[in-house]
Structure formats: structure tokens, C-alpha cells
Design an enzyme around this catalytic site. Structure first.
Site, short mmCIF file in Angstrom:
data_model
loop_
_atom_site.label_atom_id
_atom_site.label_comp_id
_atom_site.label_asym_id
_atom_site.label_seq_id
_atom_site.Cartn_x
_atom_site.Cartn_y
_atom_site.Cartn_z
N ASN A 166 0.29 5.68 -0.25
CA ASN A 166 -0.61 6.81 -0.43
C ASN A 166 0.11 8.08 0.00
O ASN A 166 0.76 8.10 1.05
CB ASN A 166 -1.88 6.62 0.43
CG ASN A 166 -2.64 7.92 0.64
OD1 ASN A 166 -2.54 8.55 1.70
ND2 ASN A 166 -3.41 8.31 -0.35
N THR A 167 0.05 9.12 -0.82
CA THR A 167 0.52 10.44 -0.39
C THR A 167 -0.50 11.46 -0.85
O THR A 167 -1.17 11.29 -1.89
CB THR A 167 1.92 10.78 -0.95
OG1 THR A 167 1.94 10.60 -2.37
CG2 THR A 167 2.99 9.92 -0.31
N ARG A 168 -0.64 12.53 -0.07
CA ARG A 168 -1.72 13.46 -0.31
C ARG A 168 -1.38 14.85 0.22
O ARG A 168 -0.52 15.00 1.09
CB ARG A 168 -3.00 12.95 0.37
CG ARG A 168 -2.80 12.71 1.85
CD ARG A 168 -3.92 11.87 2.46
NE ARG A 168 -3.69 11.64 3.89
CZ ARG A 168 -3.02 10.60 4.37
NH1 ARG A 168 -2.53 9.69 3.54
NH2 ARG A 168 -2.84 10.45 5.67
N HIS A 187 -9.07 -5.90 16.98
CA HIS A 187 -9.89 -7.07 17.30
C HIS A 187 -9.17 -8.38 17.02
O HIS A 187 -9.56 -9.43 17.53
CB HIS A 187 -11.24 -7.01 16.57
CG HIS A 187 -11.14 -7.10 15.08
ND1 HIS A 187 -11.00 -5.99 14.28
CD2 HIS A 187 -11.19 -8.17 14.24
CE1 HIS A 187 -10.97 -6.37 13.00
NE2 HIS A 187 -11.08 -7.68 12.95
N GLY A 227 -18.02 11.71 -0.53
CA GLY A 227 -18.69 11.44 -1.79
C GLY A 227 -17.76 11.03 -2.91
O GLY A 227 -18.02 11.32 -4.08
N GLY A 228 -16.68 10.32 -2.57
CA GLY A 228 -15.75 9.86 -3.59
C GLY A 228 -16.34 8.71 -4.41
O GLY A 228 -17.42 8.19 -4.13
N ASN A 229 -15.58 8.28 -5.40
CA ASN A 229 -15.99 7.18 -6.26
C ASN A 229 -15.89 5.86 -5.50
O ASN A 229 -14.82 5.50 -5.02
CB ASN A 229 -15.11 7.15 -7.52
CG ASN A 229 -15.46 6.02 -8.45
OD1 ASN A 229 -14.93 4.93 -8.32
ND2 ASN A 229 -16.35 6.28 -9.38
N HIS A 288 0.86 -1.18 0.00
CA HIS A 288 0.00 0.00 0.00
C HIS A 288 0.89 1.23 0.00
O HIS A 288 1.91 1.26 0.69
CB HIS A 288 -0.90 0.00 1.24
CG HIS A 288 -1.44 1.36 1.60
ND1 HIS A 288 -0.90 2.12 2.62
CD2 HIS A 288 -2.44 2.10 1.07
CE1 HIS A 288 -1.56 3.25 2.72
NE2 HIS A 288 -2.50 3.28 1.79
N HIS A 301 12.15 -1.32 4.44
CA HIS A 301 12.37 -0.35 5.51
C HIS A 301 13.61 0.49 5.25
O HIS A 301 13.63 1.69 5.57
CB HIS A 301 12.46 -1.06 6.86
CG HIS A 301 11.12 -1.34 7.47
ND1 HIS A 301 10.46 -0.42 8.26
CD2 HIS A 301 10.30 -2.42 7.37
CE1 HIS A 301 9.30 -0.93 8.64
NE2 HIS A 301 9.18 -2.15 8.11
#
Length: 280
Positions: free
Chosen positions: A120-122, A181, A263-265, A118, A151
Site C-alpha cells: 500500500n502506498t498513499r 493477542h 465512508g469508503g467502499n 500486502h 527484504h
């Protein structure tokens, strides 16, 4: 949504460029494996709760011989955050206006010996501006060499900017990518950061280096493991592990919640789910 300013435009341009680089490299791996798989791209538009245009994005998905299912999405959305959820977003408690641009990637691999991953950058803008993201390795059958290499790549990207980054962001990933959990971690970790604000140029440079580090190390790990023989026992372990991955993303992942609440896709948001998983 409001027109993008200079910083938002620069961030969007980088995320889309990184998408192009990553997708091209993943397609090269498929070609090396004798596959003709390529990414299929689906543009989508978002309508803001006000009824005004709210930006959109492009969902990219490839299903091949090496990458059983990989999604690489880019989006730039904005408008007004709604209700109590909006008040939980950094800098939006009093003013719900927001803009978010970023890249999100999840790869589920055909061979159980090749780790899922995975990244992700934003860049988000409310009354504050900050970068966030990271990358983490998720092997069904962990290999110490691969974990160490991943790493090391993340550490090198961090150390080039601040020697305090890696230990802090590694610990943050260990805490974040945990399934309470189940009382287990989702994978073997990586880095995770958020609310990196202040010096735009420095934080943007760091975020770029995280993307470059991912592009440098993950294809190496894929090529190292993609021809490893596996059997039914390995495949069963992979599918059971994928069940836990799905549980985390549906129950705890903040990115999933943000996408749904703004409200994303739906297909782009849920592209992180594996194609086949089992629960026993």
C-alpha cells in the site's frame, strides 16, 4: 471534494499507473499457468458526510489458478473527517478537511508455498501533506530465500534515497504487523512508513521506488514457487495462518479503520480478507 492540486494529481496518476502495471503482470502469471483469469474492475463513488460528492475509486479483483484472490484498489477521496476520529489524523485536529489518494493491494495465493503479500502506498493531505505505505510478505510456509529476496528489494529501494530508511522502516513494520493477542508477527515483515513529509519530490520519488521494487520482486517469488507440490497438511497450515491474517486486519489495521471511518467502499476495504480461512 475540492479539485485536486498539482501534487495530488501527480500522486493519483502514479498510483493508477502502478495499478495497471501490477495487474498486467499478475494476469501474465495466470496466463503462464494456463489460466484465462483477468481482473474485474468495479468503480465506486463516495458521498461525503456533508452530502457533497466525496471522490471514489476502482476495486480490482482477480480469482485465478495462481492467485486464489487478489485485490488491487485505487482511490481518491476527500471532504471532511468526522468527530473524534478526525482529530486522530495527522494535521486534522483543528481543520477536518482532507484528501487521500493511494493504491492498496493484497494477494492470497492458491499454493501454500507461494507467500501472500500486502502493498500500500498513499498521499494524504490535511493541514499537512505526507506519504505513507510499505510492503510486507506473509508466507504461510516461510522460505528463507524468499524472505531474503523480498527484504533485499525493499532495502535497495530505501538505500537509493536514504541509508537510514531501511532499518527504520523495517523496524516499524515489525512493530506494526504484530498481533498482540497472539504474540506473533503477521508475516516475515518488510517496510512500513508514514508521515513522510517535507520535500514532496524526494518523498514521491521514494514512494514510486517502493512500488517499483514490489513489482520487480514479488512476481519473481510467485513464479519460483507456484508449481511447488503441496498436500493437505500444507493447505491446513495455510488456512490456519489466514485466520490470523484476518484477525490482524479486522482488529488492528489502521487502513481498514480509515476506510470504514471515511465512508469508503466496504467491498474494497475488506478485499484484504482471505477467501478461505480456518480457526481451531
Amino acid at each position: 471534494m475540492q479539485p485536486l492540486d498539482e501534487q495530488q494529481t501527480a500522486a493519483r496518476t502514479w498510483f493508477e499507473h502502478l495499478r495497471d502495471l501490477i495487474c498486467a503482470e499478475f494476469e501474465r502469471i495466470e496466463t503462464e499457468a494456463g489460466s484465462d483469469a483477468i481482473f474485474e474492475y468495479t468503480p465506486w463513488d463516495r458521498t461525503d458526510p456533508s452530502g457533497a460528492p466525496g471522490g471514489g475509486g476502482v476495486r480490482g479483483v482477480m480469482k485465478g489458478k495462481v492467485f486464489e484472490k487478489v485485490g488491487v484498489n485505487v482511490s481518491t477521496v476527500g471532504g471532511q473527517l468526522e468527530g473524534e476520529f478526525g482529530k486522530t489524523i495527522h494535521g486534522a485536529a483543528d481543520d477536518p478537511s482532507f484528501c487521500a489518494t493511494g493504491i492498496s493491494l493484497v494477494a492470497h495465493m492458491a499454493n501454500p508455498h507461494v507467500p501472500a503479500v500486502h502493498m500500500n502506498t498513499r498521499f494524504l493531505t490535511t493541514t499537512k501533506r505526507w506519504f505513507g505505505g510499505g510492503a510486507d510478505l506473509n508466507p504461510p510456509l516461510p522460505v528463507k530465500e524468499d524472505t531474503a529476496a523480498f527484504h533485499a528489494a525493499m532495502k535497495a529501494a530505501c538505500d537509493a534515497h536514504d541509508p537510514a530508511h531501511y532499518p527504520h522502516f523495517k523496524a516499524w513494520a515489525d512493530t506494526y504487523f504484530y498481533i498482540p493477542h497472539r504474540k506473533v508477527h503477521r508475516g516475515v515483515g518488510g517496510i512500513f512508513y508514514d508521515h513522510l513529509e517535507g520535500d514532496f519530490d524526494a518523498n514521491f520519488a521514494f514512494t514510486k521506488d517502493v512500488g517499483r521494487a514490489f513489482l520487480e520482486i514479488f512476481p519473481k517469488i510467485v513464479r519460483r514457487r507456484m508449481d511447488t507440490r503441496f498436500d493437505a497438511v500444507d493447505l491446513a497450515a495455510q488456512r490456519a495462518w489466514r485466520g490470523r491474517y484476518a484477525e490482524f486486519n479486522l482488529v488492528y489495521d489502521r487502513g481498514t479503520l480509515f476506510g470504514l471511518k471515511t465512508g469508503g467502499n466496504i467491498d474494497a476495504i475488506l478485499m484484504s480478507l482471505p477467501p478461505v480461512a480456518t480457526w481451531s
